[in-house]
Motif scaffolding. Sequence first.
Motif, PDB file in Angstrom:
ATOM      1  N   GLY A   5       0.740  -1.451  -0.293  1.00 46.09           N
ATOM      2  CA  GLY A   5      -0.085  -0.151   0.252  1.00 46.09           C
ATOM      3  C   GLY A   5       0.478   0.943  -0.788  1.00 46.09           C
ATOM      4  N   LEU A   6       0.294   2.118   0.166  1.00 45.30           N
ATOM      5  CA  LEU A   6       0.887   3.772   0.477  1.00 45.30           C
ATOM      6  C   LEU A   6       1.152   4.255   1.685  1.00 45.30           C
ATOM      7  CD1 LEU A   6       1.373   5.490  -2.702  1.00 45.30           C
ATOM      8  CD2 LEU A   6      -0.332   7.015  -1.833  1.00 45.30           C
ATOM      9  N   ALA A  59       6.404  13.064   2.349  1.00 44.37           N
ATOM     10  CA  ALA A  59       6.994  11.747   1.847  1.00 44.37           C
ATOM     11  C   ALA A  59       6.539  10.930   1.400  1.00 44.37           C
ATOM     12  CB  ALA A  59       8.535  11.142   1.501  1.00 44.37           C
ATOM     13  N   ALA A  60       5.520   9.595   0.471  1.00 38.16           N
ATOM     14  CA  ALA A  60       5.168   9.002   0.833  1.00 38.16           C
ATOM     15  C   ALA A  60       5.776   7.444  -0.277  1.00 38.16           C
ATOM     16  CB  ALA A  60       3.863   9.808  -0.724  1.00 38.16           C
ATOM     17  N   GLY A  66       5.891  -7.001  -1.910  1.00 35.27           N
ATOM     18  CA  GLY A  66       6.717  -6.957  -0.440  1.00 35.27           C
ATOM     19  C   GLY A  66       8.503  -5.781  -1.124  1.00 35.27           C
ATOM     20  N   GLU A  67       8.061  -4.907  -1.911  1.00 31.31           N
ATOM     21  CA  GLU A  67       9.050  -3.983  -2.296  1.00 31.31           C
ATOM     22  C   GLU A  67       8.606  -2.290  -2.585  1.00 31.31           C
ATOM     23  OE1 GLU A  67      10.474  -4.698  -6.770  1.00 31.31           O
ATOM     24  OE2 GLU A  67      12.093  -4.823  -5.069  1.00 31.31           O
ATOM     25  N   ILE A  68       9.272  -1.498  -2.221  1.00 27.06           N
ATOM     26  CA  ILE A  68       8.905  -0.095  -3.273  1.00 27.06           C
ATOM     27  C   ILE A  68       9.023   0.233  -4.204  1.00 27.06           C
ATOM     28  CG2 ILE A  68       9.441   2.374  -2.385  1.00 27.06           C
ATOM     29  CD1 ILE A  68      10.205   1.826   0.545  1.00 27.06           C
ATOM     30  N   LEU A 128       1.711  11.227  -6.265  1.00 27.27           N
ATOM     31  CA  LEU A 128       1.988  12.933  -6.394  1.00 27.27           C
ATOM     32  C   LEU A 128       0.699  12.932  -5.334  1.00 27.27           C
ATOM     33  CD1 LEU A 128       3.230  14.967  -7.731  1.00 27.27           C
ATOM     34  CD2 LEU A 128       1.566  14.020  -9.611  1.00 27.27           C
ATOM     35  N   GLU A 129      -0.338  12.606  -5.724  1.00 25.49           N
ATOM     36  CA  GLU A 129      -1.881  13.434  -4.284  1.00 25.49           C
ATOM     37  C   GLU A 129      -1.114  13.124  -2.808  1.00 25.49           C
ATOM     38  OE1 GLU A 129      -5.495  15.188  -3.418  1.00 25.49           O
ATOM     39  OE2 GLU A 129      -3.839  15.316  -5.537  1.00 25.49           O
ATOM     40  N   ALA A 130      -0.540  12.417  -2.492  1.00 29.50           N
ATOM     41  CA  ALA A 130      -0.142  11.912  -1.232  1.00 29.50           C
ATOM     42  C   ALA A 130       0.585  13.040  -0.835  1.00 29.50           C
ATOM     43  CB  ALA A 130       0.747  10.554  -1.039  1.00 29.50           C
TER      44      ALA A 130
END
Length: 191
Positions: A5-6, A59-60, A66-68, A128-130
């Motif tokens: 998730g974010l 930052a988001a 399992g990884e960014i 970007l929205e986050a």
Amino acid sequence: MLTRGLHVFRGPELLAHADALRAVYVDAFCAPPWSEDEQKATDFVHRLRVNARRPGFTAATAVQGGEIAGFATAWTTPAPFPTDRCYPEAAAGLGPDHTAAWLIGARETDELAVRPAARGTGLAARLLEAVTADAPGGRSWLLTSVRSSRAMSFYRRQGWTQATHPSPGGRGVVVFLGPRHPARSLAPRPL
């Protein structure tokens, strides 16, 4: 450990993920059109240590499998307006009055990076929205290079307004104002 998730960060706790962010940076920016070398990714991690302590730092990260898979970083643009990196080009394109009124004190998106496998999934838009959703007074901005027509098109599709217009086919940076920035309607339109 980050779960799927974010995830939004407001300070240096993001630094625990510096190695993963560097890997995403390499995947995103060491290929064309950016064609940066891996030293730029190392430089990004060094800057991140300072940037994570800036006022308004946000930052988001997005975790998939399992990884960014992507990240975005932003902060409040300080006064006086910075004079390092690409800031002088941005200021020259806007002029001193618009730079002060539109950018200083606004949420500045510094980096937005998504692994190639996650492109076209809406992940970049969510990141970007986050980092801009709670920008003070809706005032958010970013700059990007004219080298990437893909990036320029992406920001336009997200409702961002191009506020500077370098010569066609030229080099340089372009300032974009966020979709809720009150000065959007004042930005000059291209010829």
